[in-house]
Design an enzyme around this catalytic site. Structure first.
Site, PDB file in Angstrom:
ATOM      1  N   ARG A  67      -6.701  -5.890   3.916  1.00  0.00           N
ATOM      2  CA  ARG A  67      -5.765  -4.870   3.376  1.00  0.00           C
ATOM      3  C   ARG A  67      -6.566  -4.037   2.863  1.00  0.00           C
ATOM      4  O   ARG A  67      -7.500  -4.768   1.701  1.00  0.00           O
ATOM      5  CB  ARG A  67      -5.043  -5.659   1.857  1.00  0.00           C
ATOM      6  CG  ARG A  67      -3.573  -4.927   1.341  1.00  0.00           C
ATOM      7  CD  ARG A  67      -2.779  -4.674   2.401  1.00  0.00           C
ATOM      8  NE  ARG A  67      -1.469  -3.777   1.063  1.00  0.00           N
ATOM      9  CZ  ARG A  67      -0.394  -3.320   1.804  1.00  0.00           C
ATOM     10  NH1 ARG A  67      -0.341  -3.606   2.822  1.00  0.00           N
ATOM     11  NH2 ARG A  67       0.483  -2.460   0.901  1.00  0.00           N
TER      12      ARG A  67
ATOM     13  N   GLY B 124       8.641  -3.842   9.108  1.00  0.00           N
ATOM     14  CA  GLY B 124       9.970  -3.516   8.356  1.00  0.00           C
ATOM     15  C   GLY B 124       9.692  -3.143   6.707  1.00  0.00           C
ATOM     16  O   GLY B 124      11.163  -3.623   6.264  1.00  0.00           O
ATOM     17  N   GLY B 125       9.183  -2.966   6.495  1.00  0.00           N
ATOM     18  CA  GLY B 125       8.550  -3.114   5.080  1.00  0.00           C
ATOM     19  C   GLY B 125       8.962  -4.148   4.345  1.00  0.00           C
ATOM     20  O   GLY B 125       8.832  -4.678   3.824  1.00  0.00           O
TER      21      GLY B 125
ATOM     22  N   ASP C 212       2.257   2.256  -1.691  1.00  0.00           N
ATOM     23  CA  ASP C 212       2.260   0.302  -1.435  1.00  0.00           C
ATOM     24  C   ASP C 212       2.466   0.450  -3.775  1.00  0.00           C
ATOM     25  O   ASP C 212       2.420  -0.479  -3.414  1.00  0.00           O
ATOM     26  CB  ASP C 212       2.439  -0.423  -1.096  1.00  0.00           C
ATOM     27  CG  ASP C 212       2.993  -0.378   0.203  1.00  0.00           C
ATOM     28  OD1 ASP C 212       4.207   0.002   0.567  1.00  0.00           O
ATOM     29  OD2 ASP C 212       2.684  -1.103   1.762  1.00  0.00           O
TER      30      ASP C 212
ATOM     31  N   SER D 232       2.028  -6.170  -0.512  1.00  0.00           N
ATOM     32  CA  SER D 232       2.530  -5.995   0.499  1.00  0.00           C
ATOM     33  C   SER D 232       3.824  -6.621   0.576  1.00  0.00           C
ATOM     34  O   SER D 232       3.747  -7.798  -0.225  1.00  0.00           O
ATOM     35  CB  SER D 232       1.156  -6.032   1.577  1.00  0.00           C
ATOM     36  OG  SER D 232       1.921  -6.289   2.779  1.00  0.00           O
ATOM     37  N   SER D 233       4.686  -6.441   1.585  1.00  0.00           N
ATOM     38  CA  SER D 233       5.184  -7.613   2.232  1.00  0.00           C
ATOM     39  C   SER D 233       4.838  -8.085   3.025  1.00  0.00           C
ATOM     40  O   SER D 233       6.165  -8.832   3.869  1.00  0.00           O
ATOM     41  CB  SER D 233       6.923  -6.745   2.136  1.00  0.00           C
ATOM     42  OG  SER D 233       7.291  -6.458   1.215  1.00  0.00           O
TER      43      SER D 233
ATOM     44  N   THR E 282       5.076  -0.495  10.941  1.00  0.00           N
ATOM     45  CA  THR E 282       4.447  -1.697  10.195  1.00  0.00           C
ATOM     46  C   THR E 282       3.902  -2.409  12.048  1.00  0.00           C
ATOM     47  O   THR E 282       4.708  -1.787  12.784  1.00  0.00           O
ATOM     48  CB  THR E 282       4.267  -2.456   9.566  1.00  0.00           C
ATOM     49  OG1 THR E 282       4.189  -1.534   8.267  1.00  0.00           O
ATOM     50  CG2 THR E 282       3.420  -4.121   9.332  1.00  0.00           C
TER      51      THR E 282
ATOM     52  N   GLU F  52      -1.589   4.206   2.640  1.00  0.00           N
ATOM     53  CA  GLU F  52      -0.595   2.770   2.067  1.00  0.00           C
ATOM     54  C   GLU F  52      -0.942   2.599   0.066  1.00  0.00           C
ATOM     55  O   GLU F  52      -0.718   2.045  -0.630  1.00  0.00           O
ATOM     56  CB  GLU F  52      -1.932   2.107   2.383  1.00  0.00           C
ATOM     57  CG  GLU F  52      -0.771   0.480   2.494  1.00  0.00           C
ATOM     58  CD  GLU F  52      -0.827   0.083   3.688  1.00  0.00           C
ATOM     59  OE1 GLU F  52       0.592   0.062   3.050  1.00  0.00           O
ATOM     60  OE2 GLU F  52      -1.148   0.592   4.948  1.00  0.00           O
TER      61      GLU F  52
HETATM   62  N1  GLY Z   1       3.447  -1.073   3.815  1.00  0.00           N
HETATM   63  C1  GLY Z   1       3.860  -2.196   4.135  1.00  0.00           C
HETATM   64  C2  GLY Z   1       3.607  -3.171   3.600  1.00  0.00           C
HETATM   65  O1  GLY Z   1       2.928  -3.728   3.481  1.00  0.00           O
HETATM   66  O2  GLY Z   1       4.639  -3.971   2.884  1.00  0.00           O
END
Ligand code: GLY
Length: 570
Positions: A103, A467-468, A418, A447-448, A376, A415
């Protein structure tokens, strides 16, 4: 052991079928190894890159490096070497599972008010467009690490397909055009990004070739010098100069200091299925296991459709409430993982669920919710030794920050969006976050992304999706479908719905609910928000240990390519 020859079909996007001779163990026995390898990714050229590396004697980890790097070239709106991701690995010989956390990290000069104006208000777009939105990339370090620690081919070999794709170019397709149109103004604003991704300032036509010579040179530097090829030396200087000239904060020290972290994945259990998923700084694994724990107390398979859907929505609501309040980078804040994934917490949290009535989110004792990204990518791999990879990668918004430092070919992520730019104030997606996810130097944004394995004696599933904020609920619906006995082609294509605590609405794809189900959910107090089109791009594989069959599947919403092939791993 009785072994019979069979034919196993691997779907090709062209509609053709690849017929492969394979071995299938007698149904009475459990296969110790998959008879074929499988790859499902969102891009045919990336799947091919992985297949080429398996054909050269690579294992699933070498193939994961090849697929990640190829996606960075041919899907620039989804992920890239200027971004990061999570690589969930399983090594079969000793049963070792690990999450490689690549990340991105906030630059050392980042601070809580960096996206605020003099009055303390968030400046719209500042954390999304332009170099100030970019965190320090993690993908280069992750690829070097996965290759050297877990692969069996030289990094040069695994990066070779991506280098060739960057040099020779790839053809623009309809999805590229849609994404470039969406980010057109921001791409036009950056000279180097416009030169690479546009034609005379316009979105290129279908079939035009996107050649990325600078990116090829960057990948070559990584292949030759590993981490140092990206984070030190001439390339690092060009990155920092380009970022700072465009208003960003990066320093050479930020790049030199970047390190991946190997993390213990989050684990749980649902009706005999063992779940292994992403740890913080992803919220995915924790939220997923929390939802499954809440649902385990209900007899979902015997309930009518509307009641089942209502319960799943209520579990989503409560898990996303916890996500908003408690989750952030565990290296900076105390994330109560054991508590949030415990059955006791699920029972306590689920106690307020009413069978006939939606719980208004505002009554759930928490105020804040999560951040998300719009784009993503995900891929899943299994090799014939049984090693497997689920990887979800991102540069956040389509085409990230839309900035390429000149002479690098590296498209920067955005990023930083986020993070919560200001606790309680909505970000560009209309979302807010909590203190646990506030900006701090060197911190990873929440993050998701939820790369996941699901295992039982019967088989092994590998799945994930972009998909966020909806990533986690898509993976949940996939696991529930698996628990119902359905295969990966069903998980990737089933109509989806989503609730994320706030806003207090149930989003759903066309076809997800019948008119009767909609009435029933509304009667229970749910506000429904129909979506015009589908979301997500799930890439999944199931290895059925009883039949020996390996079935990869690509989400029909995308243009992905799911294939099997015979490649012995030494
Ligand atoms: N940028 C998408 C996530 O990390 O959830």
């Amino acid at each position: 052991m009785s072994v019979m020859a069979c034919l196993l079909s691997g779907r090709l996007r062209s509609g053709a079928f690849l017929l492969l001779a394979c071995s299938v163990l007698s149904p009475a026995l459990f296969a110790a190894r998959p008879p074929v390898a499988g790859i499902a990714s969102s891009q045919p050229l990336a799947t091919q890159a992985g297949m080429d590396v398996l054909a050269s004697g690579g294992n699933a980890f070498d193939a994961a490096v090849a697929v990640s790097a190829a996606l960075a070239v041919v899907e620039p709106y989804g992920s890239g070497v200027g971004g990061g991701g999570f690589w969930l690995l399983h090594r079969e010989r000793d049963g070792f599972d690990v999450m490689v956390d690549g990340r991105e990290k906030a630059p050392l000069a980042a601070h809580r008010s960096m996206y605020l104006d003099d009055d303390g208000n968030v400046v719209p777009g500042l954390s999304v467009n332009g170099a100030l939105a970019a965190a320090i990339p993690g993908m280069p370090a992750a690829l070097v690490h996965v290759s050297r620690r877990y692969g069996q081919l030289p990094l040069q070999r695994s990066l070779a397909p991506a280098i060739r794709l960057a040099r020779e170019g790839f053809k623009v397709d309809a999805i590229y055009r849609r994404m470039a149109q969406f980010r057109h103004a921001s791409l036009q604003a950056d000279g180097a990004a416009a030169d690479i991704f546009l034609r005379d300032g316009e979105v290129p036509a279908i079939g035009q070739r996107i050649v990325q010579q600078d990116l090829a040179d960057t990948l070559i530097a990584m292949a030759r010098f590993g981490d140092a090829g990206f984070y030190q030396g001439a390339l690092a200087r060009r990155l920092v100069e380009g970022v700072r000239a465009a208003g960003g904060l990066w320093t050479l020290q930020d790049l030199a200091d970047y390190r991946i972290v190997e993390r213990e994945p989050v684990r749980g259990e649902y009706h005999g299925l063992r779940i292994t998923s992403a740890a913080a700084p992803s919220s995915g694994g924790i939220a997923l296991i929390s939802m499954l724990n809440m649902l385990a107390d209900f007899p979902l398979q015997t309930l009518d459709g509307a009641t089942r859907t209502h319960l799943v929505i209520e579990a989503m609501r409560r898990a996303y409430r916890d996500r908003a309040e408690f989750l952030g980078d565990g290296d900076f804040v105390d994330v109560p993982v054991a508590h949030l994934t415990s059955r006791a917490h699920a029972r306590q949290s689920g106690a307020s669920i009413r069978l006939q009535q939606a719980t208004p989110s505002t009554t759930l004792n928490a105020q804040l919710r999560e951040t998300e990204g719009l784009d993503t990518t995900h891929f899943s791999i299994i090799d014939q030794a049984g090693n497997r990879v689920a990887a979800t990668l991102s540069i956040n918004y389509p085409f990230g920050a839309c900035v390429v430092p000149p002479g690098t070919g590296v498209l920067l992520n955005d990023e930083m969006d986020d993070f919560s730019a200001k606790p309680g104030v909505p970000n560009v997606y209309g979302l807010v976050g909590a203190d646990a996810n506030a900006i701090e130097p060197g911190k990873r944004p929440l993050s998701s992304m939820s790369p996941t394995f699901v295992e039982s004696e019967a088989g092994v599933a590998i799945l994930g999706t972009p998909g966020g904020s909806r990533i986690i609920t898509m993976v949940l619906l996939g696991i529930l479908d698996l628990a119902d006995g359905n295969g990966p082609e069903s998980w990737v294509s089933l109509p989806r719905y989503h609730h994320q605590y706030l806003p207090d609405v149930v989003q759903f794809e066309p076809g997800a609910f019948s008119a009767k189900q909609q009435q029933d959910l509304q009667a229970r107090g749910h506000e429904l928000k129909p979506l015009d089109s589908g979301y997500g791009n799930m890439q999944a594989i199931y290895w059925d240990r009883q039949t020996g069959r390996v079935t990869p599947a690509s989400d029909p919403r995308g243009i992905g390519d799911a294939r099997v092939g015979l490649f012995r791993v030494k």
